[in-house]
Scaffold this active site. Structure first.
Site, PDB file in Angstrom:
ATOM      1  N   LYS A 113       1.083  -8.545  -9.668  1.00 34.97           N
ATOM      2  CA  LYS A 113       0.337  -8.305  -8.330  1.00 34.97           C
ATOM      3  C   LYS A 113      -1.166  -8.339  -8.629  1.00 34.97           C
ATOM      4  CE  LYS A 113       1.642  -7.363  -4.269  1.00 34.97           C
ATOM      5  NZ  LYS A 113       2.710  -7.752  -3.546  1.00 34.97           N
TER       6      LYS A 113
HETATM    7  P1  NAD Z   1      -0.746  -9.975   6.955  1.00 34.67           P
HETATM    8  O1  NAD Z   1      -2.171  -9.444   6.548  1.00 34.67           O
HETATM    9  O2  NAD Z   1      -0.306 -10.931   7.201  1.00 34.67           O
HETATM   10  O3  NAD Z   1      -0.484  -8.828   8.298  1.00 34.67           O
HETATM   11  C1  NAD Z   1      -0.446  -7.550   8.097  1.00 34.67           C
HETATM   12  C2  NAD Z   1      -0.339  -6.909   9.533  1.00 34.67           C
HETATM   13  O4  NAD Z   1      -0.514  -5.426   9.434  1.00 34.67           O
HETATM   14  C3  NAD Z   1      -1.321  -7.289  10.509  1.00 34.67           C
HETATM   15  O5  NAD Z   1      -0.855  -7.200  11.784  1.00 34.67           O
HETATM   16  C4  NAD Z   1      -2.472  -6.144  10.389  1.00 34.67           C
HETATM   17  O6  NAD Z   1      -3.153  -6.136  11.497  1.00 34.67           O
HETATM   18  C5  NAD Z   1      -1.565  -5.025  10.418  1.00 34.67           C
HETATM   19  N1  NAD Z   1      -2.218  -3.853   9.563  1.00 34.67           N
HETATM   20  C6  NAD Z   1      -3.065  -4.044   8.318  1.00 34.67           C
HETATM   21  N2  NAD Z   1      -3.447  -2.956   8.086  1.00 34.67           N
HETATM   22  C7  NAD Z   1      -2.920  -1.776   8.802  1.00 34.67           C
HETATM   23  C8  NAD Z   1      -2.832  -0.327   8.927  1.00 34.67           C
HETATM   24  N3  NAD Z   1      -3.708   0.298   8.245  1.00 34.67           N
HETATM   25  N4  NAD Z   1      -2.130  -0.023   9.923  1.00 34.67           N
HETATM   26  C9  NAD Z   1      -1.248  -0.642  10.866  1.00 34.67           C
HETATM   27  N5  NAD Z   1      -1.440  -2.072  10.808  1.00 34.67           N
HETATM   28  C10 NAD Z   1      -2.111  -2.626   9.910  1.00 34.67           C
HETATM   29  O7  NAD Z   1      -0.052  -9.275   5.795  1.00 34.67           O
HETATM   30  P2  NAD Z   1       1.544  -9.643   5.478  1.00 34.67           P
HETATM   31  O8  NAD Z   1       1.557 -10.779   4.522  1.00 34.67           O
HETATM   32  O9  NAD Z   1       2.251  -9.959   6.801  1.00 34.67           O
HETATM   33  O10 NAD Z   1       2.348  -8.514   4.480  1.00 34.67           O
HETATM   34  C11 NAD Z   1       2.599  -7.394   5.387  1.00 34.67           C
HETATM   35  C12 NAD Z   1       3.389  -6.266   4.151  1.00 34.67           C
HETATM   36  O11 NAD Z   1       4.393  -6.951   3.699  1.00 34.67           O
HETATM   37  C13 NAD Z   1       2.577  -5.631   2.925  1.00 34.67           C
HETATM   38  O12 NAD Z   1       2.975  -4.734   2.616  1.00 34.67           O
HETATM   39  C14 NAD Z   1       3.082  -6.983   2.010  1.00 34.67           C
HETATM   40  O13 NAD Z   1       2.771  -6.386   0.470  1.00 34.67           O
HETATM   41  C15 NAD Z   1       4.291  -7.071   2.468  1.00 34.67           C
HETATM   42  N6  NAD Z   1       4.806  -8.432   2.034  1.00 34.67           N
HETATM   43  C16 NAD Z   1       4.349  -9.588   2.103  1.00 34.67           C
HETATM   44  C17 NAD Z   1       5.083 -10.786   1.783  1.00 34.67           C
HETATM   45  C18 NAD Z   1       4.477 -12.205   2.112  1.00 34.67           C
HETATM   46  O14 NAD Z   1       5.047 -13.075   1.734  1.00 34.67           O
HETATM   47  N7  NAD Z   1       3.283 -12.093   3.008  1.00 34.67           N
HETATM   48  C19 NAD Z   1       6.138 -10.703   1.241  1.00 34.67           C
HETATM   49  C20 NAD Z   1       6.572  -9.439   0.828  1.00 34.67           C
HETATM   50  C21 NAD Z   1       5.918  -8.302   1.274  1.00 34.67           C
END
Ligand code: NAD
Length: 420
Positions: A110
């Site tokens: 990570k």
């Molecule tokens: P992203 O940045 O595209 O979206 C994040 C979303 O959460 C946005 O809508 C943002 O406004 C909101 N957000 C951010 N901080 C916040 C807070 N403090 N309270 C409430 N909402 C908040 O990110 P993502 O890629 O969608 O990732 C989201 C989660 O999924 C993370 O925990 C990440 O580790 C996990 N994840 C992502 C992937 C991937 O392929 N992108 C894969 C596995 C897990």
């Protein structure tokens, strides 16, 4: 077993507690258990960036490899103010279990930079990304460690990383990152992969619970890459998405939201707030709204001891990493809520990242239909294996998923032995 204080963080403590609990159940050899508790390597870098106002700001960044025993390492890059060494290390550990659980030839890694990407211009983010990439250069490469997007980063971030790495090599090296734009070697279906994987996991979960996915009422916290796509695909499957949120707060309509129109609203205004015919709702309230399926898809530690008994959903699909604390896990389990754990529910992202990497290494690209059917196959197999193990052992899905992932990594350590 001594704690390593430099990794001290809430999520790291949780990850270690999970590992220790499962190691007991698996009766892991103490030597291997001890090795699993420590990341293989961790790098801390300073990233000076000339900001738009002419001043230089120094950001702190990290890249951690948890385990390299099953192959090169894989894991996302996170831009967020909460990023610290302990959190990044815990997330790298979770990646080890996740990759092993779904059968990918990868170890867990990570990366992260402590920053608020929303408060930075595109130029500042580009400079941050390029300098960070240069600073972690010795740890990344197509057969060494392959970053991907995560919270606060996207396809554009990956394109800058790939370009920076490629420039130092004097040739294009698309395999150094996944989640790239299609034009420079990205994969069809990668952007949707994590959200789509959640839908496949939910298909199976509703099936084994004797329900149908269609008509389920769904609430999603976080409308980004993971939550936004999951909401859209579930809406298309005939689910009723009643509430969604982003970092500024949420919106609610008991009759359901038109996700297509909501996406257009987000594209025009930058957030979900103010979408017509909805009530505003906070990020804490949204978790407690009546629904069948809750998808926390933003940040960690959202379902806790203090709100777990007010969660109305009967299924929680963890889009985010670590959204449920161990205390909440116990409460939800006792209340009969089915929690599809992060390392299973959100594995679609790393699965299609693997497909992207394989396609890039062969310079041969597959059609989107091939990607999605292979993704469905891997997710379905993983879900059913975890469900069967949970039933056999009389444990919850998180414990079963961790047992399966950790057992495989431990097996790798066992057969490879200890060098020298
Ligand atoms: P992203 O940045 O595209 O979206 C994040 C979303 O959460 C946005 O809508 C943002 O406004 C909101 N957000 C951010 N901080 C916040 C807070 N403090 N309270 C409430 N909402 C908040 O990110 P993502 O890629 O969608 O990732 C989201 C989660 O999924 C993370 O925990 C990440 O580790 C996990 N994840 C992502 C992937 C991937 O392929 N992108 C894969 C596995 C897990």
């Amino acid at each position: 077993m001594t704690e390593k204080t430099e990794f001290e963080s809430h999520l790291y403590r949780t990850a270690l507690a999970q590992l220790d609990r499962v190691a007991g159940k698996l009766q892991l050899e103490p030597d291997i258990h001890e090795r699993l508790r420590h990341p293989r390597r961790a790098l801390i870098v300073s990233i000076p960036v000339r900001m738009d106002d002419g001043k230089t700001q120094v950001f702190q960044g990290y890249r951690v490899h948890h385990s390299t025993v099953l192959g090169p390492t894989k894991g996302g890059l996170r831009y967020d103010l909460e990023v610290n060494l302990g959190e990044v290390t815990a997330l790298a550990m979770l990646m080890s279990w996740k990759c092993a659980l779904v059968g990918l030839p990868y170890g867990g890694a990570k990366g992260g930079v402590t920053c608020n990407p929303r408060a930075m211009s595109a130029r500042e983010r580009e400079h941050l990304t390029r300098r960070y990439t240069t600073e972690i250069m010795l740890l990344i490469g197509p057969d060494l460690d392959i970053p991907a997007p995560d919270l606060g980063t996207d396809e554009q971030t990956m394109a800058w990383m790939m370009d920076t790495y490629s420039m130092t090599q004097g040739k294009s090296v698309p395999g150094v990152v996944t989640g790239k734009p299609l034009i420079v070697g990205g994969s069809a279906g990668r952007r949707e992969a994590t959200g789509r994987g959640i839908v496949y996991a939910l298909y199976q979960a509703t099936r084994v619970l004797g329900q149908q996915l269609r008509d389920q009422k769904v609430v999603v916290q976080g409308f980004g890459n993971v939550g936004g796509v999951a909401a859209r695909l579930l809406w298309r499957e005939g689910c009723v998405v009643t509430g969604v949120s982003d970092v500024k707060g949420g919106i609610w309509n008991a009759k359901g939201l038109d996700i297509r129109q909501l996406e257009a609203h987000v594209a025009a205004t930058g957030g979900v707030g103010g979408f017509p015919d909805t009530e505003p709702i906070s990020n804490t309230q949204i978790l407690e709204q009546p629904c069948d399926i809750l998808i926390p898809a933003a940040i960690g530690s959202q379902l806790r001891e203090d709100n777990a008994d007010r969660i109305k959903a009967t299924i929680v699909a963890e889009g985010a990493n670590g959204p449920t604390t161990p205390e909440a896990d116990v409460i939800l389990r006792d209340r009969g809520v089915t929690v599809i754990p992060d390392i299973l529910a959100n594995a679609g992202g790393v699965i299609v990242s693997y497909f992207e990497w394989v396609q890039g290494l062969q310079y041969y690209f597959w059609r989107e239909s091939e990607i999605t059917s292979r993704l469905q196959e891997v997710m379905t197999r993983a879900f059913n294996r975890v469900w069967a193990l949970a039933t056999k052992e009389g444990v919850d899905l998180r414990t079963a998923a961790l047992m399966e992932g950790i057992r495989r990594v431990a097996e790798g350590y066992k057969v490879r032995g200890l060098y020298p």
